[in-house]
Scaffold this active site. Structure first.
Site, mmCIF file in Angstrom:
data_model
loop_
_atom_site.group_PDB
_atom_site.id
_atom_site.type_symbol
_atom_site.label_atom_id
_atom_site.label_comp_id
_atom_site.label_asym_id
_atom_site.label_seq_id
_atom_site.Cartn_x
_atom_site.Cartn_y
_atom_site.Cartn_z
ATOM 1 N N SER A 128 45.050 -42.829 -29.341
ATOM 2 C CA SER A 128 43.852 -43.518 -29.276
ATOM 3 C C SER A 128 44.323 -44.742 -28.458
ATOM 4 O O SER A 128 45.411 -45.396 -28.605
ATOM 5 C CB SER A 128 43.171 -44.023 -30.464
ATOM 6 O OG SER A 128 42.371 -44.843 -30.223
ATOM 7 N N TYR A 156 44.044 -47.628 -39.287
ATOM 8 C CA TYR A 156 43.849 -46.518 -38.475
ATOM 9 C C TYR A 156 44.795 -46.306 -37.342
ATOM 10 O O TYR A 156 45.284 -45.310 -37.014
ATOM 11 C CB TYR A 156 42.271 -46.258 -38.089
ATOM 12 C CG TYR A 156 41.790 -45.438 -37.163
ATOM 13 C CD1 TYR A 156 41.791 -44.068 -37.419
ATOM 14 C CD2 TYR A 156 41.667 -45.876 -35.629
ATOM 15 C CE1 TYR A 156 41.783 -43.271 -36.340
ATOM 16 C CE2 TYR A 156 41.844 -44.913 -34.569
ATOM 17 C CZ TYR A 156 41.327 -43.495 -34.966
ATOM 18 O OH TYR A 156 41.191 -42.438 -34.012
ATOM 19 N N LYS A 160 47.955 -43.675 -35.904
ATOM 20 C CA LYS A 160 48.105 -43.019 -34.526
ATOM 21 C C LYS A 160 49.302 -43.250 -34.233
ATOM 22 O O LYS A 160 50.026 -42.467 -33.728
ATOM 23 C CB LYS A 160 46.930 -43.418 -33.631
ATOM 24 C CG LYS A 160 45.511 -42.971 -34.216
ATOM 25 C CD LYS A 160 45.325 -41.420 -33.792
ATOM 26 C CE LYS A 160 44.188 -40.954 -34.401
ATOM 27 N NZ LYS A 160 43.977 -39.492 -34.630
HETATM 28 P P1 NAD Z 1 35.317 -36.012 -35.716
HETATM 29 O O1 NAD Z 1 35.388 -36.821 -37.146
HETATM 30 O O2 NAD Z 1 34.152 -35.581 -35.179
HETATM 31 O O3 NAD Z 1 36.387 -34.935 -35.757
HETATM 32 C C1 NAD Z 1 37.648 -34.877 -36.640
HETATM 33 C C2 NAD Z 1 37.529 -33.610 -37.360
HETATM 34 O O4 NAD Z 1 38.631 -33.273 -38.130
HETATM 35 C C3 NAD Z 1 36.212 -33.309 -37.894
HETATM 36 O O5 NAD Z 1 35.670 -32.156 -37.741
HETATM 37 C C4 NAD Z 1 36.686 -33.353 -39.653
HETATM 38 O O6 NAD Z 1 35.943 -32.647 -40.479
HETATM 39 C C5 NAD Z 1 37.979 -32.867 -39.562
HETATM 40 N N1 NAD Z 1 38.942 -33.515 -40.699
HETATM 41 C C6 NAD Z 1 38.930 -34.469 -41.117
HETATM 42 N N2 NAD Z 1 39.799 -34.560 -42.204
HETATM 43 C C7 NAD Z 1 40.503 -33.418 -42.267
HETATM 44 C C8 NAD Z 1 41.333 -32.718 -43.068
HETATM 45 N N3 NAD Z 1 42.071 -33.508 -44.004
HETATM 46 N N4 NAD Z 1 41.581 -31.418 -42.877
HETATM 47 C C9 NAD Z 1 40.981 -30.730 -41.832
HETATM 48 N N5 NAD Z 1 40.139 -31.336 -41.212
HETATM 49 C C10 NAD Z 1 39.764 -32.659 -41.149
HETATM 50 O O7 NAD Z 1 36.273 -37.183 -34.715
HETATM 51 P P2 NAD Z 1 36.358 -37.001 -33.100
HETATM 52 O O8 NAD Z 1 35.695 -38.271 -32.616
HETATM 53 O O9 NAD Z 1 36.226 -35.757 -32.815
HETATM 54 O O10 NAD Z 1 37.865 -37.629 -33.172
HETATM 55 C C11 NAD Z 1 39.029 -36.442 -32.874
HETATM 56 C C12 NAD Z 1 40.209 -37.212 -33.029
HETATM 57 O O11 NAD Z 1 40.431 -37.927 -31.679
HETATM 58 C C13 NAD Z 1 40.749 -37.789 -34.278
HETATM 59 O O12 NAD Z 1 42.116 -37.564 -34.420
HETATM 60 C C14 NAD Z 1 40.496 -39.191 -33.880
HETATM 61 O O13 NAD Z 1 41.194 -40.258 -34.371
HETATM 62 C C15 NAD Z 1 40.857 -39.292 -32.131
HETATM 63 N N6 NAD Z 1 40.079 -40.330 -31.466
HETATM 64 C C16 NAD Z 1 38.702 -40.445 -31.446
HETATM 65 C C17 NAD Z 1 38.202 -41.469 -30.661
HETATM 66 C C18 NAD Z 1 36.466 -41.690 -30.862
HETATM 67 O O14 NAD Z 1 36.055 -42.644 -30.398
HETATM 68 N N7 NAD Z 1 35.816 -40.600 -31.105
HETATM 69 C C19 NAD Z 1 38.757 -42.321 -30.026
HETATM 70 C C20 NAD Z 1 40.117 -41.864 -29.930
HETATM 71 C C21 NAD Z 1 40.727 -40.996 -30.587
HETATM 72 C C1 WQD Z 2 32.063 -50.448 -28.554
HETATM 73 C C2 WQD Z 2 31.592 -51.880 -28.077
HETATM 74 C C3 WQD Z 2 31.555 -53.348 -29.922
HETATM 75 C C4 WQD Z 2 28.554 -51.419 -32.305
HETATM 76 C C5 WQD Z 2 36.306 -47.561 -31.576
HETATM 77 C C6 WQD Z 2 37.811 -47.648 -32.301
HETATM 78 C C7 WQD Z 2 38.709 -46.902 -31.460
HETATM 79 C C8 WQD Z 2 38.029 -45.690 -30.793
HETATM 80 C C9 WQD Z 2 36.956 -45.657 -30.365
HETATM 81 C C10 WQD Z 2 39.027 -43.861 -32.207
HETATM 82 C C11 WQD Z 2 32.335 -53.121 -28.859
HETATM 83 C C12 WQD Z 2 30.156 -53.185 -29.288
HETATM 84 C C13 WQD Z 2 29.530 -51.817 -31.253
HETATM 85 C C14 WQD Z 2 27.277 -52.113 -32.532
HETATM 86 C C15 WQD Z 2 28.039 -53.644 -30.619
HETATM 87 N N1 WQD Z 2 38.227 -44.502 -31.913
HETATM 88 N N2 WQD Z 2 29.102 -52.713 -30.398
HETATM 89 N N3 WQD Z 2 27.144 -53.041 -31.506
HETATM 90 O O1 WQD Z 2 35.360 -50.510 -31.278
HETATM 91 O O2 WQD Z 2 35.579 -50.009 -28.977
HETATM 92 O O3 WQD Z 2 36.399 -48.464 -30.372
HETATM 93 O O4 WQD Z 2 35.879 -46.262 -31.273
HETATM 94 O O5 WQD Z 2 40.131 -43.904 -31.835
HETATM 95 O O6 WQD Z 2 39.733 -46.824 -32.198
HETATM 96 O O7 WQD Z 2 37.993 -48.748 -32.660
HETATM 97 O O8 WQD Z 2 33.804 -48.870 -30.041
HETATM 98 O O9 WQD Z 2 31.750 -48.009 -29.936
HETATM 99 O O10 WQD Z 2 32.582 -49.316 -31.976
HETATM 100 O O11 WQD Z 2 32.096 -50.303 -30.102
HETATM 101 O O12 WQD Z 2 28.004 -54.486 -30.016
HETATM 102 O O13 WQD Z 2 26.608 -51.984 -33.211
HETATM 103 O O14 WQD Z 2 30.248 -51.962 -28.414
HETATM 104 O O15 WQD Z 2 31.764 -54.642 -30.424
HETATM 105 O O16 WQD Z 2 32.778 -53.863 -27.972
HETATM 106 P P1 WQD Z 2 35.480 -49.591 -30.378
HETATM 107 P P2 WQD Z 2 32.515 -48.957 -30.739
#
Ligand code: NAD
Ligand code: WQD
Length: 366
Positions: A128, A156, A160
């Site tokens: 991430s 979190y 990562k």
């Molecule tokens: P998500 O929650 O939709 O997907 C994660 C999946 O993992 C879910 O389907 C959940 O049921 C499964 N899971 C959770 N705990 C588990 C366990 N103990 N055993 C088996 N399965 C389990 O999230 P996402 O947004 O699709 O994110 C996917 C990956 O990408 C994650 O590793 C997340 O940290 C990373 N990521 C997400 C974002 C974002 O903003 N969505 C950004 C950067 C990185």
């Molecule tokens: C985006 C912008 C908020 C909600 C998060 C995790 C990051 C990654 C992606 C997994 C920010 C603003 C948000 C609201 C707002 N996930 N905001 N009102 O914080 O950039 O990233 O998701 O790896 O680790 O931290 O994403 O969508 O929460 O926020 O003003 O109700 O929107 O302040 O500037 P963020 P977000």
């Protein structure tokens, strides 16, 4: 004819399901493991409606090593893993950090051990942009390149960053051990994909993000405002040093992000690079006000919002420098913010209950 077989952990989740779809469309065989903690099996039906192919799914916990072993035993053709399964709520991770370390870090150790026992040697890891923390603490690090020092600011993000180190150490150890045995040593490979802010849905309107609890990300919250589930959006701070005072993020369309996984996987399998980190972002930052404007345009009316104080832990700017992925993986985000907003709105309108409902009738009639 399949081009290969891939295990996708967390494959019923948001990014995992779109990546499973992209893999199937590229003729990979896909096996998903997911305990459905934050997802539902309905996405498998949607993947099948779109691609005509259905991934196999095992409901299992990533920390259950014997269960993982059985999946690899059942599918000796799997040579690669894309590892999404994780807990991902930043705020919650500060409340229950041990659970985050157990699932995210111990889960990755279990997976790597099981992979090693079964000679599965390529791993694409969901890292991430959050591993960078506040890149504005350095000069000239926006847009953020991969060589920006790591400095996550919450548990979190630390899970990562820890996983990146664990995967790197394991892959290097496996390569060195193989060399000691007179082998080439290039069998083990890892892609550390640092995603910026995933956004949008499938253009068909039948696949999208379906968080199980209360969403906390900007776009799903805006979507709830648009359908009347939420009165207004709270804008977390308009006193940042950006052009309109709100914070800047790099929103990447989910289809582009999924395509990034496919090219990274192919790169590992073809080029054997060892361990390599790549940013997956567009390189273009957008403010919260710009997002509200863009999504309001897709919906066709102004959406109500109120500016409140900054959210703890938020940073001014998280915009990617995606040059490394552009050049090495020949991957570039193609879709726009407008595409993401329009697709998200189509998904939201079509599926007010997310995956807790049948797909819209016209898809079932096909
Ligand atoms: P998500 O929650 O939709 O997907 C994660 C999946 O993992 C879910 O389907 C959940 O049921 C499964 N899971 C959770 N705990 C588990 C366990 N103990 N055993 C088996 N399965 C389990 O999230 P996402 O947004 O699709 O994110 C996917 C990956 O990408 C994650 O590793 C997340 O940290 C990373 N990521 C997400 C974002 C974002 O903003 N969505 C950004 C950067 C990185
Ligand atoms: C985006 C912008 C908020 C909600 C998060 C995790 C990051 C990654 C992606 C997994 C920010 C603003 C948000 C609201 C707002 N996930 N905001 N009102 O914080 O950039 O990233 O998701 O790896 O680790 O931290 O994403 O969508 O929460 O926020 O003003 O109700 O929107 O302040 O500037 P963020 P977000």
């Amino acid at each position: 004819m399949t081009v290969g077989s891939v295990l996708v952990t967390g494959g019923t989740g948001y990014i995992g399901s779109f990546t499973a779809l992209a893999l199937l469309e590229a003729d990979y065989k896909v096996v998903i493991v997911d305990n459905l903690y934050n997802s539902s099996k309905e996405c498998l039906n949607r993947i099948e409606l779109i691609s005509g192919k259905r991934p196999e799914h095992y409901t299992l916990d990533i920390t259950d090593e014997p269960a993982l072993d059985k999946v690899f035993d059942d599918h000796p053709d799997i040579d690669s893993v894309i590892h999404f399964a994780a807990l991902k709520a930043v705020g919650e991770s500060a409340e229950i950090p041990l659970e985050y370390y157990r699932v995210n870090v111990y889960g990755t150790i279990c997976l790597l051990r099981s992979m090693t026992r079964h000679n599965v040697t390529n791993i694409v890891f969901s890292s991430s942009a959050t591993v960078y923390g506040d890149a504005t603490r350095f000069e000239n690090m926006i847009p953020i390149p991969e060589h920006c020092p790591i400095g996550p600011t919450n548990p979190y993000g630390r899970t990562k960053a820890t996983n990146e180190l664990i995967i790197t150490d394991h892959v290097e150890a496996q390569r060195n051990n193989a060399k000691k045995e007179g082998k080439s040593g290039d069998q083990w490979n890892a892609a550390l994909l640092r995603y910026f802010n995933p956004a949008g849905s499938h253009p068909s309107g039948i696949m999208g993000e379906d968080p199980q609890g209360v969403p906390y990300n900007l776009l799903p919250l805006l979507a709830q405002v648009a359908v009347g589930k939420r009165e207004k959006l709270l804008v977390f701070g308009d006193d940042y040093s950006s052009k309109d005072g709100t914070a800047i993020r790099d929103y990447i369309h989910i289809l582009d992000l999924a395509a990034g996984h496919l090219v990274a996987l192919n790169y590992l399998r073809d080029q054997h690079p060892g361990v390599r980190a790549w940013n997956l972002g567009t390189g273009k930052g957008s403010t919260v006000f710009e997002m509200i404007k863009s999504f309001s345009h897709a919906v066709g009316r102004d959406l109500p919002y109120e500016v409140v104080g900054r959210r703890a832990g938020d940073v001014l700017d998280l915009t990617a420098n995606p040059k490394r992925a552009n050049e090495e993986l020949k991957w570039k985000a193609k879709l726009t913010l407008e595409d993401a907003c329009e697709d998200l709105w189509r998904w939201t309108k079509n599926n007010p209950q997310g995956y807790r409902q049948q797909p819209p009738a016209e898809f079932l009639e096909k």
